[in-house]
Write an enzyme that holds these catalytic residues in place. Sequence first.
Site, short mmCIF file in Angstrom:
data_model
loop_
_atom_site.label_atom_id
_atom_site.label_comp_id
_atom_site.label_asym_id
_atom_site.label_seq_id
_atom_site.Cartn_x
_atom_site.Cartn_y
_atom_site.Cartn_z
N LYS A 189 0.87 -1.17 0.00
CA LYS A 189 0.00 0.00 0.00
C LYS A 189 0.90 1.22 0.00
O LYS A 189 1.71 1.43 0.92
CB LYS A 189 -0.92 0.01 1.22
CG LYS A 189 -1.84 1.22 1.23
CD LYS A 189 -2.91 1.09 2.30
CE LYS A 189 -3.69 2.38 2.44
NZ LYS A 189 -2.91 3.47 3.07
N GLU A 226 6.68 -1.49 13.22
CA GLU A 226 7.69 -0.68 13.89
C GLU A 226 7.05 0.69 14.12
O GLU A 226 6.61 1.33 13.18
CB GLU A 226 8.92 -0.57 13.00
CG GLU A 226 10.10 0.00 13.74
CD GLU A 226 10.74 1.09 12.93
OE1 GLU A 226 10.44 2.27 13.23
OE2 GLU A 226 11.51 0.76 12.02
N GLY A 259 5.41 2.98 11.00
CA GLY A 259 4.62 4.19 11.11
C GLY A 259 4.28 4.48 12.56
O GLY A 259 5.04 4.13 13.47
N SER A 260 3.12 5.06 12.76
CA SER A 260 2.74 5.52 14.10
C SER A 260 2.23 4.37 14.95
O SER A 260 1.80 3.33 14.45
CB SER A 260 1.65 6.58 13.99
OG SER A 260 0.44 5.99 13.57
N GLY A 306 -1.47 3.85 14.10
CA GLY A 306 -1.65 3.12 12.85
C GLY A 306 -1.29 1.65 13.01
O GLY A 306 -2.03 0.76 12.57
N GLY A 307 -0.16 1.40 13.63
CA GLY A 307 0.29 0.01 13.82
C GLY A 307 -0.69 -0.78 14.66
O GLY A 307 -1.02 -1.93 14.35
N CYS A 337 12.85 7.16 12.85
CA CYS A 337 12.41 6.31 13.96
C CYS A 337 13.49 6.21 15.02
O CYS A 337 13.21 5.84 16.16
CB CYS A 337 12.03 4.92 13.46
SG CYS A 337 13.28 4.22 12.37
N GLU A 339 7.53 9.26 22.19
CA GLU A 339 8.10 9.75 20.94
C GLU A 339 7.33 10.96 20.42
O GLU A 339 6.10 10.98 20.45
CB GLU A 339 8.06 8.64 19.89
CG GLU A 339 8.64 9.07 18.55
CD GLU A 339 8.43 8.03 17.45
OE1 GLU A 339 7.28 7.57 17.28
OE2 GLU A 339 9.41 7.69 16.77
#
Lengths: 447, 447
Positions: free
Chosen positions: B154, B229, B205-206, B209-210, B263, B340
Amino acid sequence: MPAGRVIVDAYVTRGVPIVTVSTAVAQAVAAAPHLASLSGELRRTMLHACADALAAAGREIVPTALEETGLTMARLRGELQRTTDQLRLLGDHAAQPWRRVSAGVAAGGGDVVTVPVPVGPVAVFAASNFPLAFGVSGGDTASALAAGCPVVVKAHPAQPRTGELLGQILARTLPDGAFSLVAGGPEVSLELVRAAGIRAVGFTGSLTGGRALMDAAAARPDPIPVYAEMGSLNPVLVLPGAAVPATVSALAAAVTGSAGQLCTKPGLVVTGSAAFADELADAVAAVPVHRMLTDGMAQAHEKWQAHASAAHRVVAGAGSPAPFAVVVNVDDLAGELLEEHFGPSVVIAVGAAEDVPSRLEGSLTASVYADDSDREAARALLPGLLARAGRIVWNGVPTGVAVCDAMQHGGPWPATSASWSTSVGTEAIERFRRPVALQGLPAELLP
Amino acid sequence: MPAGRVIVDAYVTRGVPIVTVSTAVAQAVAAAPHLASLSGELRRTMLHACADALAAAGREIVPTALEETGLTMARLRGELQRTTDQLRLLGDHAAQPWRRVSAGVAAGGGDVVTVPVPVGPVAVFAASNFPLAFGVSGGDTASALAAGCPVVVKAHPAQPRTGELLGQILARTLPDGAFSLVAGGPEVSLELVRAAGIRAVGFTGSLTGGRALMDAAAARPDPIPVYAEMGSLNPVLVLPGAAVPATVSALAAAVTGSAGQLCTKPGLVVTGSAAFADELADAVAAVPVHRMLTDGMAQAHEKWQAHASAAHRVVAGAGSPAPFAVVVNVDDLAGELLEEHFGPSVVIAVGAAEDVPSRLEGSLTASVYADDSDREAARALLPGLLARAGRIVWNGVPTGVAVCDAMQHGGPWPATSASWSTSVGTEAIERFRRPVALQGLPAELLP
């Protein structure tokens, strides 16, 4: 009062070391830094000490398990040997060097060195069908300890005295907090999986039970991995050249051994020969079988027999449980005929094997019986079986899993929840430790 | 109409190879047996061909990514090199022998040989902060292909043209169905993770989202692994002997490089020296920073600056985004100061480092700056850092992850969803293949 509570109370009355989940997890969290700091050599000593203590208590352990399980003396003696061998092997493995080095790649030309670090406290759910080798003293306990993780084991409710005895031996052999025993029903299981201090879960049991633990672990604020070994069909494809009497007797023994209560029991045999199917069905029905592990399992087995008999040809033997075979055509294979049924029963499908692999879900194992004349047919079947099983057995039954470096006891869903991982063999330790890369660290500071 | 839909329509209008999720997954499922059958040598050839094709298109790729990301030309040129190096390295790794053998342990004295088998179609979510090396052509795509898995990627909605270009190059280089590109918003992401044919997911990603993808994967009838991650604080502990100007400039550059959108950006620096803290804060504020990847990220960065300024001392520079440092006491470290924050900012905590590790969540990295006089203090910190990070960096910044055999780019929650696994280095391939034990199989039939 839930059944689990009764067991806890019974234990408390007798003054044995069953503790609450919160106490057990707190002890494990407190012990984790100490265990993580032990050298591999010390972990080896620790696991060998557990093996020695269990071996020394064999005359207590085997009769206790015998009474609670219905398994045979020979089987339980063998299982105790397997349990102590497994502890020693994993201890030896823990003492072996484990480092990956990439030289000169870090900034400034330093090395990157990867070392294993324990994940932290592990929850282990004792299985009932291997009361010793996958019970309180089983593979998950051994590999978690070998990795340097404290364990909190939930005893199996059907084997409270065996669990207690094994737990007492381990608790007094291991460092404080490295081992705790809890007991109870499903609510205790969920409490354990949800406990903040637990970092990973090992489970062997039913798909329903494993899925419930997975769902609880996935719903945590910090999801943790569940290594669940659940339902497996273990298909066996018998090619024409191997449809011989020796195959009949090997398969009949594998279907009925330990009253069919093995995760690797062959649940489906496919053969092109109607005569072979009949011989195997008769052979299965003729084996005398000892009682099942629990009344619940015996009832489920009877229910499956009645259900299958209503729709298919069933060849059944005598006794309770009665061993039986469901004989169908390959074209009928669907639904519950392709699902695991615990107990001394098998589905025998008559027809061509070619299209069978693509219709299967994941399994721990898949077996092919073949002689030289079947070589090309077997070759054509392999890709489909490789995609669906964790172990391919050639001319052999899937029961009797060797505990060795190359063993893979795991497979795609629904056989396990983590097909990359194994619950048998030395690689089992990897589920409970993780790599940490050390970049440019001076040699004297390397763990 | 959701934003994702607009992107899909735009692509369709231009006739590029964006397909629906169902088409992409069907293509991947159809291609899986062929990809699984390729030898390691052929997979190596395939990945090298991808690297060659991307390198040849550099003059198209770099300017496109430049326009969509705001990253610098030098950074993007370096990233393209990293991307092609990574594809070649993983291709080379795929061609290396991978077998574990336990000789003579199977029934009848046969060998158990373990070989890797691809898990099947993999869904990859392109990250925005490495549009090439963790984008459509990134590490997860490379390691899935190296493992023998078809991928459905994607594209990141913020980089549609870069994603499209990379996708076109890969689609025309790879075998039919081995690569498909989809695009869209969160609903397309969930559709992809829920698709029956998908067997594993790679995401960078965030945390939000993860976690959404993890929840969807865990709720499937057949849960699949998500290698996500996500958020990482990357603490840096500066011990007294290393509180020197060179450390200040290294850290200021690491905090602000790529506008702090890495990251591995150091999000927390702990120092015993108030003077060092001030120097570092001033140095961070003085770095000119290019624009952020998306407006949303820029707004979140500004919001964090305003929020932190209300409660703490903030030293901020000019520009949009403005680089800034939040200077606090070690005792204040809690809540959002330990989370973070994407962008060119850092929390600098003044005080003793000893108790800091136990207060941290999991991180991808932890760094220690020390000289010889700090050796024993550093030794005392190591166990706590090992328990909480996937990589320990000695006298170095955590940014700039070497792609090598020993690299571990992963860490405990919330840094990643699977701390045993890495998304950088050759071991990344293991997330997309699983071991299968072959018991007693004749040598001529070994895959």
